[in-house]
Structure formats: structure tokens, C-alpha cells
Design an enzyme around this catalytic site. Sequence first.
Site, PDB file in Angstrom:
ATOM      1  N   GLY A   5     -58.510  23.208-120.719  1.00 17.24           N
ATOM      2  CA  GLY A   5     -58.235  24.495-121.126  1.00 17.24           C
ATOM      3  C   GLY A   5     -57.876  25.202-119.674  1.00 17.24           C
ATOM      4  O   GLY A   5     -58.586  26.367-119.392  1.00 17.24           O
ATOM      5  N   ASN A  57     -64.044  22.043-120.479  1.00 17.80           N
ATOM      6  CA  ASN A  57     -64.033  23.797-120.402  1.00 17.80           C
ATOM      7  C   ASN A  57     -63.425  24.203-121.641  1.00 17.80           C
ATOM      8  O   ASN A  57     -63.653  25.354-122.072  1.00 17.80           O
ATOM      9  CB  ASN A  57     -63.253  24.121-119.203  1.00 17.80           C
ATOM     10  CG  ASN A  57     -62.840  25.767-119.399  1.00 17.80           C
ATOM     11  OD1 ASN A  57     -63.714  26.549-119.050  1.00 17.80           O
ATOM     12  ND2 ASN A  57     -61.309  26.001-119.691  1.00 17.80           N
ATOM     13  N   TYR A 110     -69.835  28.549-133.226  1.00 17.04           N
ATOM     14  CA  TYR A 110     -70.049  28.290-131.792  1.00 17.04           C
ATOM     15  C   TYR A 110     -71.015  27.837-131.159  1.00 17.04           C
ATOM     16  O   TYR A 110     -71.130  27.171-130.177  1.00 17.04           O
ATOM     17  CB  TYR A 110     -69.383  29.842-131.331  1.00 17.04           C
ATOM     18  CG  TYR A 110     -68.989  30.031-129.662  1.00 17.04           C
ATOM     19  CD1 TYR A 110     -68.056  29.345-129.279  1.00 17.04           C
ATOM     20  CD2 TYR A 110     -69.958  30.533-129.027  1.00 17.04           C
ATOM     21  CE1 TYR A 110     -67.782  29.441-127.839  1.00 17.04           C
ATOM     22  CE2 TYR A 110     -69.797  30.687-127.547  1.00 17.04           C
ATOM     23  CZ  TYR A 110     -68.506  30.142-127.058  1.00 17.04           C
ATOM     24  OH  TYR A 110     -68.380  30.067-125.644  1.00 17.04           O
ATOM     25  N   ALA A 123     -73.692  26.395-132.706  1.00 17.67           N
ATOM     26  CA  ALA A 123     -74.107  25.008-133.021  1.00 17.67           C
ATOM     27  C   ALA A 123     -72.960  23.894-132.036  1.00 17.67           C
ATOM     28  O   ALA A 123     -73.699  23.173-131.530  1.00 17.67           O
ATOM     29  CB  ALA A 123     -73.633  24.694-134.258  1.00 17.67           C
ATOM     30  N   LYS A 179     -72.081  24.641-129.125  1.00 21.77           N
ATOM     31  CA  LYS A 179     -72.427  24.819-127.598  1.00 21.77           C
ATOM     32  C   LYS A 179     -73.772  24.009-127.408  1.00 21.77           C
ATOM     33  O   LYS A 179     -74.171  23.751-126.414  1.00 21.77           O
ATOM     34  CB  LYS A 179     -72.317  26.403-127.191  1.00 21.77           C
ATOM     35  CG  LYS A 179     -70.710  26.742-126.906  1.00 21.77           C
ATOM     36  CD  LYS A 179     -70.134  26.106-125.842  1.00 21.77           C
ATOM     37  CE  LYS A 179     -68.731  26.494-125.724  1.00 21.77           C
ATOM     38  NZ  LYS A 179     -67.855  25.723-124.682  1.00 21.77           N
TER      39      LYS A 179
HETATM   40  P1  NAP Z   1     -60.085  31.610-123.140  1.00 18.27           P
HETATM   41  O1  NAP Z   1     -59.906  32.706-121.939  1.00 18.27           O
HETATM   42  O2  NAP Z   1     -60.093  32.104-124.469  1.00 18.27           O
HETATM   43  O3  NAP Z   1     -59.538  30.262-122.755  1.00 18.27           O
HETATM   44  C1  NAP Z   1     -59.944  29.228-123.600  1.00 18.27           C
HETATM   45  C2  NAP Z   1     -59.109  28.020-123.005  1.00 18.27           C
HETATM   46  O4  NAP Z   1     -59.267  26.900-123.747  1.00 18.27           O
HETATM   47  C3  NAP Z   1     -57.541  28.119-122.896  1.00 18.27           C
HETATM   48  O5  NAP Z   1     -57.266  27.670-121.473  1.00 18.27           O
HETATM   49  C4  NAP Z   1     -57.062  27.293-123.779  1.00 18.27           C
HETATM   50  O6  NAP Z   1     -55.830  26.767-123.726  1.00 18.27           O
HETATM   51  C5  NAP Z   1     -58.000  26.341-123.844  1.00 18.27           C
HETATM   52  N1  NAP Z   1     -58.132  25.579-125.176  1.00 18.27           N
HETATM   53  C6  NAP Z   1     -58.416  26.078-126.391  1.00 18.27           C
HETATM   54  N2  NAP Z   1     -58.356  25.095-127.370  1.00 18.27           N
HETATM   55  C7  NAP Z   1     -57.796  23.997-126.751  1.00 18.27           C
HETATM   56  C8  NAP Z   1     -57.443  22.755-127.474  1.00 18.27           C
HETATM   57  N3  NAP Z   1     -57.613  22.354-128.350  1.00 18.27           N
HETATM   58  N4  NAP Z   1     -57.305  21.698-126.325  1.00 18.27           N
HETATM   59  C9  NAP Z   1     -56.919  22.231-125.098  1.00 18.27           C
HETATM   60  N5  NAP Z   1     -57.375  23.424-124.476  1.00 18.27           N
HETATM   61  C10 NAP Z   1     -57.779  24.337-125.319  1.00 18.27           C
HETATM   62  O7  NAP Z   1     -61.723  31.566-122.916  1.00 18.27           O
HETATM   63  P2  NAP Z   1     -62.623  31.415-121.534  1.00 18.27           P
HETATM   64  O8  NAP Z   1     -63.367  32.738-121.574  1.00 18.27           O
HETATM   65  O9  NAP Z   1     -62.160  30.943-120.314  1.00 18.27           O
HETATM   66  O10 NAP Z   1     -63.690  30.183-121.896  1.00 18.27           O
HETATM   67  C11 NAP Z   1     -63.655  29.138-121.202  1.00 18.27           C
HETATM   68  C12 NAP Z   1     -64.842  27.989-121.604  1.00 18.27           C
HETATM   69  O11 NAP Z   1     -65.964  28.833-121.366  1.00 18.27           O
HETATM   70  C13 NAP Z   1     -65.029  27.866-123.193  1.00 18.27           C
HETATM   71  O12 NAP Z   1     -65.512  26.640-123.554  1.00 18.27           O
HETATM   72  C14 NAP Z   1     -65.935  28.843-123.840  1.00 18.27           C
HETATM   73  O13 NAP Z   1     -66.618  28.861-124.832  1.00 18.27           O
HETATM   74  C15 NAP Z   1     -67.019  29.078-122.554  1.00 18.27           C
HETATM   75  N6  NAP Z   1     -67.537  30.380-122.198  1.00 18.27           N
HETATM   76  C16 NAP Z   1     -66.993  31.250-122.081  1.00 18.27           C
HETATM   77  C17 NAP Z   1     -67.646  32.572-121.995  1.00 18.27           C
HETATM   78  C18 NAP Z   1     -67.251  33.927-121.706  1.00 18.27           C
HETATM   79  O14 NAP Z   1     -67.746  34.971-121.780  1.00 18.27           O
HETATM   80  N7  NAP Z   1     -65.786  34.130-121.553  1.00 18.27           N
HETATM   81  C19 NAP Z   1     -69.214  32.557-122.079  1.00 18.27           C
HETATM   82  C20 NAP Z   1     -69.730  31.509-122.177  1.00 18.27           C
HETATM   83  C21 NAP Z   1     -69.090  30.097-122.542  1.00 18.27           C
HETATM   84  P3  NAP Z   1     -54.236  27.219-124.157  1.00 18.27           P
HETATM   85  O15 NAP Z   1     -54.349  28.811-124.013  1.00 18.27           O
HETATM   86  O16 NAP Z   1     -53.540  26.522-123.457  1.00 18.27           O
HETATM   87  O17 NAP Z   1     -54.375  26.980-125.626  1.00 18.27           O
END
Ligand code: NAP
Length: 249
Positions: free
Chosen positions: A14, A92, A157, A159, A161
Site C-alpha cells: 500500500g 502497511n 478494524y 479486531a 489491528k
Molecule cells: P490510506 O490513505 O487510506 O491508504 C491505504 C493504503 O492501503 C493505500 O495505499 C491502498 O492502496 C492500500 N491498500 C488498501 N487495500 C489494499 C489491498 N487489498 N492490497 C494492497 N494495498 C491496499 O490509509 P493510511 O492512513 O495511509 O493507512 C496506512 C496504514 O496505517 C493502514 O494499515 C491503516 O490502518 C494504518 N493506520 C492509519 C492511521 C491513520 O490515522 N491514518 C492510524 C492508525 C493506523 P491503493 O490506493 O492502491 O488501493
Amino acid sequence: MDQVLEGKAALVTGAGRGIGRQIALTLAECGADVILNYRGSKEAAEETAERIRTFGREVLICPCDVSDSEAVKQMIESGTQRFGKIDILVNNAGITRDNLLMRMSEEEFDAVMDINLKGTFHCIRHIARQMVRQRSGRIINISSVSGVLGNAGQANYCASKAGVIGLTKSAAREFASRGITVNAVAPGFIDTEMTAVLSKEVQEDILNRIPMKQFGRVEDIAQTVAFLASDAARYITGQVISVDGGMAM
Ligand code: NAP
């Protein structure tokens, strides 16, 4: 930035946008070549790859859905073929499908588990053989403060994480004697598209729950990942590092 990851190859899932994009850029700035995975955001992935090349690093773009075990296996084979090995895996990729428990459909539950938890499992399982053979490796899984504390409206979500944390600790125990460390980073609320969709009221409510009274930046997570990937973290395994402005303490 110090070239502490020179000669290493890193797979980031991702990595086209959001936190994953910054992780890929920071690892490249630290000297690593990158296997850049995305699922749908082709343009963003190509733009991130272009940025990585400006650091003088090589990049292999691998579109694949991490919930598809066979596709993950092929992605890891391509990465290994291109760079000879993969030293660092950053799980990620993640999604949310928020709803209150009583309204949550089985599809919403399964979609989140399949990508966030099972996707992480597929990547670890398929990369483990070569890391065990080379007797070294760094696996860093992106969990969440929500997996540590729980969060109303995010049962699926949370569960997934929390599952990532259990998976991290089990893998760390299995691989510790093989020179492979496995750790999790638990971000708090970070400014990305994932949090941008939250209403103003929800964002205000979250800010009130953050002791540091501000959202985190993608760089905060990427720097922690780069540290865990480096030799400086050689004796750290099975840990969950919270990067959340003090939310979980
Ligand atoms: P985001 O902006 O929504 O980006 C999500 C990323 O995951 C995108 O690059 C997307 O790629 C990729 N993705 C989704 N489904 C996929 C799949 N089936 N196969 C491959 N790639 C996939 O989210 P983010 O905020 O950057 O979050 C990144 C990570 O951090 C996640 O695991 C999220 O749960 C965790 N996190 C985020 C926050 C926050 O506040 N933002 C807090 C805690 C944890 P495409 O666009 O190419 O589909």
C-alpha cells in the site's frame, strides 16, 4: 539522511499513497531499494516510484491485492528475483469499513479482516522462507491505536489491528532465533485520506482524546519504521511501538 539501509531491499505494501508512500520514500532516502506495492492507485504509485528514483534508488512496482495469497506469493518472487533478496517487509496496506456493531454486515467485517489481518499473514508467510534462509530480516506491521484501545464504530478494524499485534508477537517468537525481528507500529490519528473522511465533529472529539492535542504526520510513522528496519534496532523484537501523541499510555 544517513544511508543506514544502503544495500537493503524493502517491500512496502500500500505504498502509493498515505502512510505507506512516506514509509517507502523514507526507506529509500535511508538507502534502500523499494518493491512498491499498490492495489488501485496506479498513478500515485508511479509518482511515488519517480520520487524514489530521484534518491538514486531502484524501484519495482508490484500491483497486487494483499488479500490474494497467490498474488502475494508472485509479488515476493518477483521482488526476490529483481533484488536477489528482500531484507525488510512493511505490512502497511489497510482499509476501514466503519459501522456500529449491530449494523455491521458480515461483508464489512470480512473485507477488513481479509486485507488488514490476512494480508499481513500472507506477506509474512510467503517472505519467511527466504528470510529464514538468509538468517536475517526485518518485518514491521502497521497496527493502530484502535487495535490497542478499541473504538466504537470500528469493531472490525480494531479486531483486525489487535490481530496484527498477536500475529506480530507470535511471528517474533517463531523467528527470533533466525535473525529476523518482527515488530508493530501502532499509529494514533495521522493526517491522511483515511482520517480526512471523518466529520469535523469526530475530528474534534479525537483531538480532545490526544494528550498532545494534534494529529500525527506521516513522517512520524515513517521515521519509526526506518528505525525498526535499521541495525540500531537489532535487539528489539515482538514490540508494539505507539506513535500516537500519548493516546495509549
Ligand atoms: P490510506 O490513505 O487510506 O491508504 C491505504 C493504503 O492501503 C493505500 O495505499 C491502498 O492502496 C492500500 N491498500 C488498501 N487495500 C489494499 C489491498 N487489498 N492490497 C494492497 N494495498 C491496499 O490509509 P493510511 O492512513 O495511509 O493507512 C496506512 C496504514 O496505517 C493502514 O494499515 C491503516 O490502518 C494504518 N493506520 C492509519 C492511521 C491513520 O490515522 N491514518 C492510524 C492508525 C493506523 P491503493 O490506493 O492502491 O488501493
